[in-house]
Design a protein around this motif. Structure first.
Motif, short mmCIF file in Angstrom:
data_model
loop_
_atom_site.label_atom_id
_atom_site.label_comp_id
_atom_site.label_asym_id
_atom_site.label_seq_id
_atom_site.Cartn_x
_atom_site.Cartn_y
_atom_site.Cartn_z
N LYS A 151 0.84 -1.21 0.00
CA LYS A 151 0.00 0.00 0.00
C LYS A 151 0.87 1.25 0.00
CE LYS A 151 -4.13 1.96 2.07
NZ LYS A 151 -5.23 1.76 3.06
N ARG A 152 1.94 1.23 0.79
CA ARG A 152 2.84 2.39 0.81
C ARG A 152 3.49 2.62 -0.56
NH1 ARG A 152 3.68 0.95 6.36
NH2 ARG A 152 5.12 -0.72 5.82
N GLN A 153 3.57 1.58 -1.35
CA GLN A 153 4.19 1.68 -2.67
C GLN A 153 3.16 1.94 -3.77
OE1 GLN A 153 7.38 1.94 -2.90
NE2 GLN A 153 7.78 1.35 -0.76
N THR A 207 8.81 -11.46 -4.43
CA THR A 207 9.20 -11.21 -5.82
C THR A 207 8.42 -10.04 -6.40
OG1 THR A 207 9.83 -13.51 -6.19
CG2 THR A 207 9.31 -12.20 -8.13
N MET A 208 7.11 -10.00 -6.12
CA MET A 208 6.29 -8.91 -6.64
C MET A 208 6.70 -7.57 -6.01
SD MET A 208 3.96 -7.73 -8.62
CE MET A 208 3.07 -9.16 -9.26
N LEU A 209 6.94 -7.57 -4.70
CA LEU A 209 7.34 -6.32 -4.05
C LEU A 209 8.69 -5.85 -4.58
CD1 LEU A 209 6.71 -4.15 -1.97
CD2 LEU A 209 7.79 -5.60 -0.23
N ILE A 265 8.06 -4.05 -7.81
CA ILE A 265 7.43 -2.74 -7.66
C ILE A 265 8.37 -1.73 -7.00
CG2 ILE A 265 5.55 -1.50 -6.50
CD1 ILE A 265 3.88 -4.07 -6.78
N ALA A 266 9.06 -2.17 -5.96
CA ALA A 266 9.93 -1.26 -5.19
C ALA A 266 11.12 -2.05 -4.67
CB ALA A 266 9.14 -0.64 -4.04
N ALA A 286 12.23 -1.37 -1.07
CA ALA A 286 11.20 -1.28 -0.04
C ALA A 286 11.60 -2.05 1.21
CB ALA A 286 9.87 -1.82 -0.57
N ALA A 287 11.28 -1.47 2.36
CA ALA A 287 11.55 -2.15 3.63
C ALA A 287 10.53 -3.27 3.84
CB ALA A 287 11.48 -1.15 4.77
N LYS A 288 11.00 -4.37 4.39
CA LYS A 288 10.10 -5.48 4.69
C LYS A 288 9.94 -5.61 6.20
CE LYS A 288 11.39 -8.01 0.53
NZ LYS A 288 12.00 -9.25 -0.03
#
Length: 249
Positions: free
Chosen positions: A66-68, A158-160, A163-164, A167-169
């Protein structure tokens, strides 16, 4: 041959869903129009890989998606709405929209409806994920066309990463507690105050003292584990959070 439909429109279908004891038909446009949507499709509700990994990780990473800029995460399976609703409740996957493709119309339109008759499943969706923007498929990750149920590329990570990449996990945190323990309450409070999600395991409900000793080498609670590393009790957790805060400053 499994079809990659990148740069094409998603199939126009109607999903027959059940909400609050009422039938609600949901069209493709209602799901995808003017939105950025991540879809992951899988062979069946309540099946091992789908329940243990595919759904939980998408649900866990949903806030970061959502943040992305992702508006919605959708899970599609060739199951009826009653099964999908029960599965969502059992998984506690409140961050995901479950859509029933009971007749396989969407999966067929994607060119990814396959026969699982050897397992007694009939026709089911092949496992894949895709990023859809305003109804157009921008990216697809389709599992390789090999026997069985491969799970290599359609996962949430993989999808995240697509997209980014930076991005932090979220941290994977398990907190062993017991009822009435003030130090356990302190540890939970610190994690809540830091806005960090965690899984709480309660003595004699989720684990035994023997299990805790086997895992942590100690039976004292609380015990905090972060990304596979034992942090310790509430004092050690406080020190860990202080170090993280200092590093982020």
């Amino acid at each position: 041959m499994l079809e990659n439909r990148e740069n094409q429109q998603v199939p126009q279908v109607t999903f027959h869903t059940r909400r609050n004891h009422e039938w609600v038909d949901v069209t493709t446009d209602e799901v995808f129009k003017n939105k950025t949507v991540v879809v992951f499709a899988l062979p069946g509700a309540f099946t091992p890989t789908c329940s243990s990994t595919h759904v939980p990780r998408y649900n866990q990473l949903a806030p970061e998606f959502k943040r992305q800029g992702v508006d919605e995460i959708v899970c599609i399976s060739v199951n009826d709405t009653f099964v999908m609703n029960e599965w969502r409740a059992e998984q506690k996957a409140d961050n995901i929209t479950f859509l029933p493709d009971g007749n396989g119309d969407f999966s067929r339109g994607m060119g990814l409806l396959v026969s699982k008759q050897d397992l007694g499943f009939g026709d089911r969706s092949w496992r894949y994920s895709m990023l859809v923007k305003n109804g157009v498929i921008e990216k697809m990750f389709i599992e390789p066309d090999v026997p069985g149920d491969p799970f290599e590329v359609s996962d949430a990570d993989t999808m995240l990463a697509h997209i980014a990449p930076d991005a932090a996990k979220p941290l994977d945190i398990s907190l062993f507690t017991r009822k009435g323990c003030p130090f356990c309450a302190r540890a939970k409070g610190m994690l809540h105050d830091a806005g960090i999600q965690f899984e709480e395991l309660v003595l004699n409900r989720d684990y035994s003292e023997a299990s805790l000793r086997a895992v942590a080498g100690i039976s004292m609670v609380p015990q905090v584990f972060i990304n596979g590393e034992r942090i310790g009790g509430s004092d050690e957790l406080e020190q860990y959070l202080a170090r993280q805060s200092k590093a982020a400053a």
